[in-house]
Scaffold this motif. Structure first.
Motif, short mmCIF file in Angstrom:
data_model
loop_
_atom_site.label_atom_id
_atom_site.label_comp_id
_atom_site.label_asym_id
_atom_site.label_seq_id
_atom_site.Cartn_x
_atom_site.Cartn_y
_atom_site.Cartn_z
N UNK A 1 87.29 -22.91 73.08
CA UNK A 1 87.37 -23.36 71.68
C UNK A 1 86.06 -23.09 70.95
N UNK A 2 86.18 -22.59 69.73
CA UNK A 2 85.03 -22.35 68.86
C UNK A 2 85.31 -22.97 67.49
N UNK A 3 84.28 -23.54 66.89
CA UNK A 3 84.41 -24.09 65.54
C UNK A 3 84.72 -22.95 64.57
N UNK B 1 87.74 -32.34 64.82
CA UNK B 1 86.73 -32.02 65.81
C UNK B 1 85.39 -32.11 65.09
N UNK B 2 84.49 -32.93 65.63
CA UNK B 2 83.22 -33.20 64.94
C UNK B 2 82.04 -32.73 65.76
N UNK C 1 84.07 -32.59 73.93
CA UNK C 1 85.32 -33.17 74.42
C UNK C 1 86.43 -32.13 74.36
N UNK C 2 86.51 -31.44 73.25
CA UNK C 2 87.54 -30.40 73.09
C UNK C 2 87.32 -29.28 74.10
N UNK C 3 86.07 -28.89 74.29
CA UNK C 3 85.79 -27.81 75.25
C UNK C 3 86.07 -28.25 76.69
N UNK C 4 86.14 -29.55 76.95
CA UNK C 4 86.44 -30.01 78.31
C UNK C 4 87.87 -29.65 78.73
#
Length: 136
Positions: free
Chosen positions: A70-72, A17-18, A62-65
């Protein structure tokens, strides 16, 4: 393993995840990975690795979609990768290229007791990327 399964699952990709797709694509291109033209502006990109595995980059949005909470991870460093170089000289040269391009050099190249020339740089998200080659 379940006896009803006909074959074992196959390892398919390494996913990162970037926070900045363009910065990450640029970093991994400097390490020789081939991302398609225009990948810098995409929310999800893939580069094929030797043996058919993929390095997959997904932007945080994208991940949060699909995972809204989600948190880094705190403190950076979400994964670790390693690139085998052709020889000790390439470890040193690649380290200098990456640090010279503004990436953080975590460990300067050194001759490790386990028989490798070894160095670590951080990608734009703080992931450790090791550069290594056998000594002699």
């Amino acid at each position: 393993m379940d006896n009803t399964t006909s074959s074992a699952p196959q390892f398919a990709f390494i996913g990162l995840v970037v926070s900045d797709m363009a910065a990450s694509v640029g970093f991994y291109r400097r390490l020789g990975l081939a991302f398609p033209e225009g990948s810098e502006a995409q929310p999800h990109v893939e580069a094929e690795l030797p043996g058919g595995l993929l390095l997959v980059l997904d932007g945080e949005e994208t991940v949060r979609s699909f995972h809204p909470t989600w948190q880094a991870p705190a403190g950076g460093g979400r994964a670790g990768l390693a690139f085998r170089c052709a020889g000790p000289e390439q470890v040193d040269a690649l380290y200098e290229v990456l640090v010279g391009a503004g990436y953080h050099g975590e460990l300067k190249p050194f001759d490790a007791f386990w028989g490798q020339r070894y160095a670590t740089v951080h990608d734009p998200d703080g992931n450790g990327v090791d550069l290594l080659a056998p000594l002699g």
